[in-house]
Enzyme design. Structure first.
Site, PDB file in Angstrom:
ATOM      1  N   CYS A   1      87.626 110.310 -59.756  1.00 13.84           N
ATOM      2  CA  CYS A   1      86.783 111.302 -60.034  1.00 13.84           C
ATOM      3  C   CYS A   1      86.043 111.143 -61.799  1.00 13.84           C
ATOM      4  O   CYS A   1      85.514 111.541 -62.184  1.00 13.84           O
ATOM      5  CB  CYS A   1      87.532 112.323 -59.777  1.00 13.84           C
ATOM      6  SG  CYS A   1      89.409 111.758 -59.953  1.00 13.84           S
TER       7      CYS A   1
ATOM      8  N   HIS B   1      87.955 118.079 -64.760  1.00 12.39           N
ATOM      9  CA  HIS B   1      88.287 116.569 -65.150  1.00 12.39           C
ATOM     10  C   HIS B   1      87.412 116.964 -66.836  1.00 12.39           C
ATOM     11  O   HIS B   1      86.483 116.754 -66.574  1.00 12.39           O
ATOM     12  CB  HIS B   1      88.220 115.540 -64.649  1.00 12.39           C
ATOM     13  CG  HIS B   1      89.172 114.968 -63.642  1.00 12.39           C
ATOM     14  ND1 HIS B   1      89.930 116.471 -63.048  1.00 12.39           N
ATOM     15  CD2 HIS B   1      89.530 114.625 -62.555  1.00 12.39           C
ATOM     16  CE1 HIS B   1      90.420 116.158 -61.899  1.00 12.39           C
ATOM     17  NE2 HIS B   1      90.761 114.794 -61.839  1.00 12.39           N
TER      18      HIS B   1
END
Ligand code: A2P
Length: 333
Positions: free
Chosen positions: A126, A234
């Site tokens: 990710c 993130h």
């Protein structure tokens, strides 16, 4: 076409179903599978209930594409069994990413690594996806020698376990099955995955290896991964050393014209990407772009990605779309 989602009860699996429902792949049959304990349970897709079956039964149904988010062990075991039957597997785990001959793909960047013979396609980590979405156009224009990246990763990157731990700790309770070795609530943990002999963690090693596999590059990558008490999204601080002089305004223009990237960068209005800004978005958000005067050709930026969407589910579904449109395959019946 027949499409299967393996790990359909998980955080990413559920998001994959949502993203598939939003987009327009012509799905004739949807197959949903998870572990033994979920067999017979139901999940929703476009308002209709689907019954979860075992992975073995899903293999026998010979889907055209199986999108996996069931962990590395399940991927290692089952992806080849699907592939043997002619199914194309898009795998979100780390199981296949480093294997030679297995493409590791962000469709906007290197979809052409896929060909009709590659029946297993790996979906990157990710944090890597957000990073390379921003780096690829810069690398194409100027060439990158080295990057130093520090991540600020949310707890949803650790699946339902990570979310549960933060929820419990916010209520003042101890999580029964914690995702992290320390409290994450009101804390930051500079540790993702397992420690390797050289002192890096497996999550750091993913950023180092995957960046170069996707960009077909030889960039020196220094990475530090930290877990922060945000639920989703993130963030990454990235320091770049280009191979040649560059222009900040030109980078801004290039990124503004890059599909899948949104520039959010206006310090006078406190505009910069945050996890909440990126929440539930498919794009990668870039800001804080500025010259780094501590080295020649140095550049800093900040990038935020919804790790469950573009960082996982959306990227996997986009690979499935590429397979469908480019290969025009059919599994022999
Ligand atoms: P289940 O819910 O039946 O355990 P998350 O990372 O969010 O926890 O999700 C993991 C997903 O992977 C879940 O759908 C889980 O199913 C599934 N899963 C875990 N192990 C296996 C396995 N051995 N075979 C198939 N699915 C698995």
């Amino acid at each position: 076409m027949k499409i299967a989602v393996i790990g359909a009860t998980g955080l990413v699996g559920q998001k994959m179903l949502q993203v598939l429902a939003e987009r327009n792949l012509p799905i004739d049959e949807l197959i949903v599978a998870a572990s033994e304990r979920s067999i017979g349970k139901k999940t929703l897709f476009k308002g209709k209930e689907y019954t979860l079956i075992s992975v073995e039964d899903a293999i026998e149904k010979r889907p055209d594409i199986a999108i996996f988010s069931a962990g590395a062990d399940a991927s290692l075991k089952y992806a080849p069994l699907f592939a043997e039957k002619g199914t194309y597997v898009v795998d979100n785990s780390s199981a296949w990413r480093k294997k030679e001959g297995i493409p590791l793909v962000v469709p906007e960047i290197n979809a052409s690594d896929i060909n009709a013979d590659t029946h297993i396609i790996a979906n990157p980590n990710c944090s890597t996806i957000g990073l390379v979405m921003a780096l690829a156009p810069m690398h194409r224009r100027y060439g990158i020698k080295r990057i130093v990246v520090s991540t600020y990763q949310s707890v949803s990157g650790s699946g339902i376990k990570g979310l549960n731990q933060l929820h419990c700790e916010q209520r003042g309770e101890k999580a029964e099955n914690p995702a992290y070795p320390h409290q994450i609530h009101e804390n930051i943990i500079p540790h993702g995955g397992n420690f390797l002999e050289d002192g890096n963690t497996t999550e750091e090693e993913k950023l180092i290896f995957e960046t170069n596999k996707i960009l077909h590059s030889n960039i020196a990558v220094s990475a530090t991964v930290a877990r922060v008490p945000a639920y989703g999204g993130h963030s990454e601080s990235v320091n770049v050393e280009f191979s040649q002089p560059y222009d900040v305004q030109e980078i801004r223009k290039i990124l503004e014209n890059t599909p899948g990237v949104i520039v959010a960068d206006n310090p006078s209005e406190n505009l910069y990407p945050t996890p909440l800004m990126a929440y539930d978005k498919d794009e990668v958000f870039v800001g804080r772009m500025r010259r780094d005067n501590s080295i020649e050709n140095g550049f800093n930026f900040w990038v935020v990605t919804d790790n469950i969407r573009k960082g996982a589910a959306t990227n996997a579904v986009e690979i499935a779309e590429y397979l469908f449109h480019s290969l025009k395959f059919r599994v022999e019946s």
